[in-house]
Scaffold this active site. Structure first.
Site, PDB file in Angstrom:
ATOM      1  N   LYS A 132       0.846  -1.185   0.000  1.00 18.19           N
ATOM      2  CA  LYS A 132       0.000   0.000   0.000  1.00 18.19           C
ATOM      3  C   LYS A 132       0.886   1.241   0.000  1.00 18.19           C
ATOM      4  O   LYS A 132       1.954   1.253   0.613  1.00 18.19           O
ATOM      5  CB  LYS A 132      -0.899  -0.011   1.242  1.00 18.19           C
ATOM      6  CG  LYS A 132      -1.905   1.132   1.313  1.00 18.19           C
ATOM      7  CD  LYS A 132      -2.770   1.010   2.557  1.00 18.19           C
ATOM      8  CE  LYS A 132      -3.863   2.065   2.603  1.00 18.19           C
ATOM      9  NZ  LYS A 132      -4.726   1.917   3.792  1.00 18.19           N
ATOM     10  N   SER A 146      -9.399   1.884   2.570  1.00 22.99           N
ATOM     11  CA  SER A 146      -8.470   2.652   1.762  1.00 22.99           C
ATOM     12  C   SER A 146      -7.374   1.810   1.128  1.00 22.99           C
ATOM     13  O   SER A 146      -6.626   2.302   0.282  1.00 22.99           O
ATOM     14  CB  SER A 146      -7.832   3.747   2.626  1.00 22.99           C
ATOM     15  OG  SER A 146      -7.074   3.198   3.693  1.00 22.99           O
ATOM     16  N   SER A 173     -10.035  -0.538   6.626  1.00 23.09           N
ATOM     17  CA  SER A 173      -9.299  -0.368   5.370  1.00 23.09           C
ATOM     18  C   SER A 173      -8.517  -1.581   4.894  1.00 23.09           C
ATOM     19  O   SER A 173      -8.073  -1.613   3.752  1.00 23.09           O
ATOM     20  CB  SER A 173      -8.354   0.834   5.479  1.00 23.09           C
ATOM     21  OG  SER A 173      -9.090   2.027   5.565  1.00 23.09           O
TER      22      SER A 173
END
Length: 545
Positions: free
Chosen positions: A130, A205, A229
């Site tokens: 990420k 996210s 997330s």
């Protein structure tokens, strides 16, 4: 000389990302709707051996890399190509660096050739990151245009430990502006879509991670979770994911929004195709003793005794579960309630105890979390947004509102007290369940979200995930099924309990959601990663995974 506009900066980033993909790895054209999950294998760009490699589990790959059956450079090249294909199809990368990955892989192969052994438990395994984790020499923008053009001069602690364990890094994946959205859209690359249906969200996210791992552009992905997330992208992409409790894995050196907000912690964890691969990641990181590098990490190695205790109850068919399919705030769509029922009935048929759980003050917990997230009046996120002149994405307007008042210190302290009291009260409810049933409660089965993978811009309610961030409980996502228009009908007698409930339920359309992934979360007490993962793995096996 005038500074570049935010539009020009974003366009330059997209051009650099496009240039990082070799021409021979590019599609001539890509679809704009429907499922694209099978297209990499049909592209003609991947060889049969590369398809086999990228379809293998991380656990299988590290075994073959460790015994010399596979070379790191071959495995890395296969995943680099598939990651490039994934990005072209679902728009899931922020930074792609195959040259660095292949150089790292060649070094690992040289080590293996010289020493006849792997450098560590993840030797040669390509891992997707990420866009919060720093990798020396790469760009971390975290979806803020004002951050573009800056290269990392060092690794995050987790990145460094993974590198020491032998992992190879090839790509950083997309996130939403601010991170505080369970969809993935920003002003740099636009929207990341769901590989199984481009009209649906990949979650957020860590949505780029969910999409990338679903497309098998990495053997394991790393996400973060402050309000769902990791879990929402795992659920929306039919993957496993774990939200470990705060202090189990190192967060040091990573970027974040609202740094210094210590009331509800963001945590880092893996997203993968199996619980076995999740375990591989956790064991490999903990073997590196992260508490020696990050002061917030608890000195807690992997506890086989905890895992064995869960396995013993599994063998005896004596697990005890609580479950709920409605938190009293927003009723989930029919595919989600069916998913919970599938898990409940499957466990019951296998001989385990499954009894109802009454959600305790979930509306309070969600409201408290929202106040904590916005305690600075959104000053931090708007500082980074406004630095380039880019607009805020519409998705953040309710939670991250610059017109909200800042909390004063007494209000922050009060919120921390409220959180602690709520955590204690929830433990009381856990013990009351055990006293009422006369059994030890091993885990709670619950929805991850009120919807299956949602239509773009329609994720409204975070409560099913966020409450366990407030509680800091361990949670593992298990894929269950897919929405089915033939059985998941709208409730004829549905009566909303709130405006939010009404808005979420109004979004449900059996035709639109047909085929969308459905998952549950298996929730254990704080710092119960070994037990909860073992139980989640067992649930997955019962479901046929």
């Amino acid at each position: 000389m005038p500074s570049a506009s935010w539009e020009d900066l974003a366009a330059d980033k997209r051009a650099r990302l496009e240039k990082s993909i070799p021409d021979e790895w590019k599609f001539k054209s890509v679809p704009i709707e429907g499922s694209v999950i099978d297209l990499p294998e049909k592209s003609g760009i991947l060889s049969p051996s590369e398809i086999k490699i990228t379809n293998s589990s991380a656990t299988e790959l590290v075994a073959q890399l460790a015994n010399g059956t596979l070379k790191s450079v071959d495995v890395t090249l296969a995943f680099c190509k598939r990651a490039a294909l994934a990005h072209q199809l679902v728009n899931c990368a922020h930074d792609f660096f195959p040259e660095l990955a292949l150089a790292q892989a060649r070094e690992l192969d040289r080590y293996f050739e010289t020493h006849k052994k792997p450098v560590g438990p993840l030797h040669g395994l390509p891992i997707s990151l990420k866009d919060q984790l720093r990798v020396k020499g790469t760009e971390t923008c975290m979806a803020y245009i004002s951050w573009l053009g800056k290269r990392d001069t060092s690794d995050s602690i987790l990145t460094a430990l993974l590198r020491k364990a032998g992992a190879v890094f090839l790509v950083k994946t997309s996130v939403p502006q601010t991170l505080m959205v369970c969809e993935t859209v920003n002003n740099i690359i636009g929207r990341t879509s769901n590989p199984r249906n481009l009209n649906l969200s990949c979650g957020g996210s860590s949505g780029g991670e969910g999409a990338m791992i679903a497309m098998r552009g990495g053997a394991i992905g790393i996400g973060t979770d402050i309000g769902g997330s990791i879990r929402v992208p795992a659920a929306f992409n039919s993957l496993y994911g774990i939200r470990p409790s705060h202090g189990r894995l190192p967060y040091g050196g990573m970027t974040n929004s609202m740094e210094g907000q210590e009331t509800i912690h963001s945590v880092v964890g893996p997203i993968a195709h199996s619980a076995q691969d999740v375990r591989l990641f956790l064991q490999s990181v903990l073997k590196e003793e992260p508490w020696k590098y990050d002061s917030k990490v608890i000195p807690l190695p992997w506890r086989e005794a905890e895992e064995n205790a869960a396995q013993a109850k599994i063998a005896e068919k004596s697990l005890n579960f609580a479950f709920y399919d409605f938190d009293g705030v927003v009723r989930p769509h029919p595919p989600i309630t069916r998913g919970v029922e599938i898990v409940r009935s499957t466990l019951e048929k296998d001989g385990h105890t499954v009894a109802p759980w009454t959600p305790y003050k979930h509306a309070f917990a969600v409201d408290l979390a929202n106040k904590i997230y916005a305690a600075d009046g959104s000053t931090d996120v708007y500082k980074h947004i406004n630095a380039s002149g880019e607009p805020a994405i519409p998705n953040i307007k309710d939670l991250m509102n610059p017109n909200l008042p800042k909390a004063d210190l007494n209000e922050v302290w009060d919120a921390q007290l409220q959180k602690w009291r709520y955590q204690c009260e929830y433990l009381d409810k856990w013990r009351e369940w055990e006293e009422r049933t006369g059994k030890e409660l091993d885990a709670i089965i619950a929805p991850v979200a009120a919807t299956a993978a949602v239509r773009h811009n329609q994720f409204r309610y975070y409560g099913y995930a966020t409450v366990f961030n407030v509680l800091d409980y361990t949670s593992v996502v298990v894929p269950v099924t897919y929405a089915d228009k033939a059985v998941d009908h709208r409730l004829a007698d549905y009566q909303p309990v709130s405006d939010m409930d009404k808005a979420v339920y109004a979004e449900y359309d059996p035709e639109v959601y047909h085929g969308a992934p459905v998952a549950v979360q298996i929730i254990g007490r704080r710092l119960s990663e070994e037990r909860t993962l073992a139980i989640a793995e067992y649930v997955g096996k019962l479901l046929g995974h």
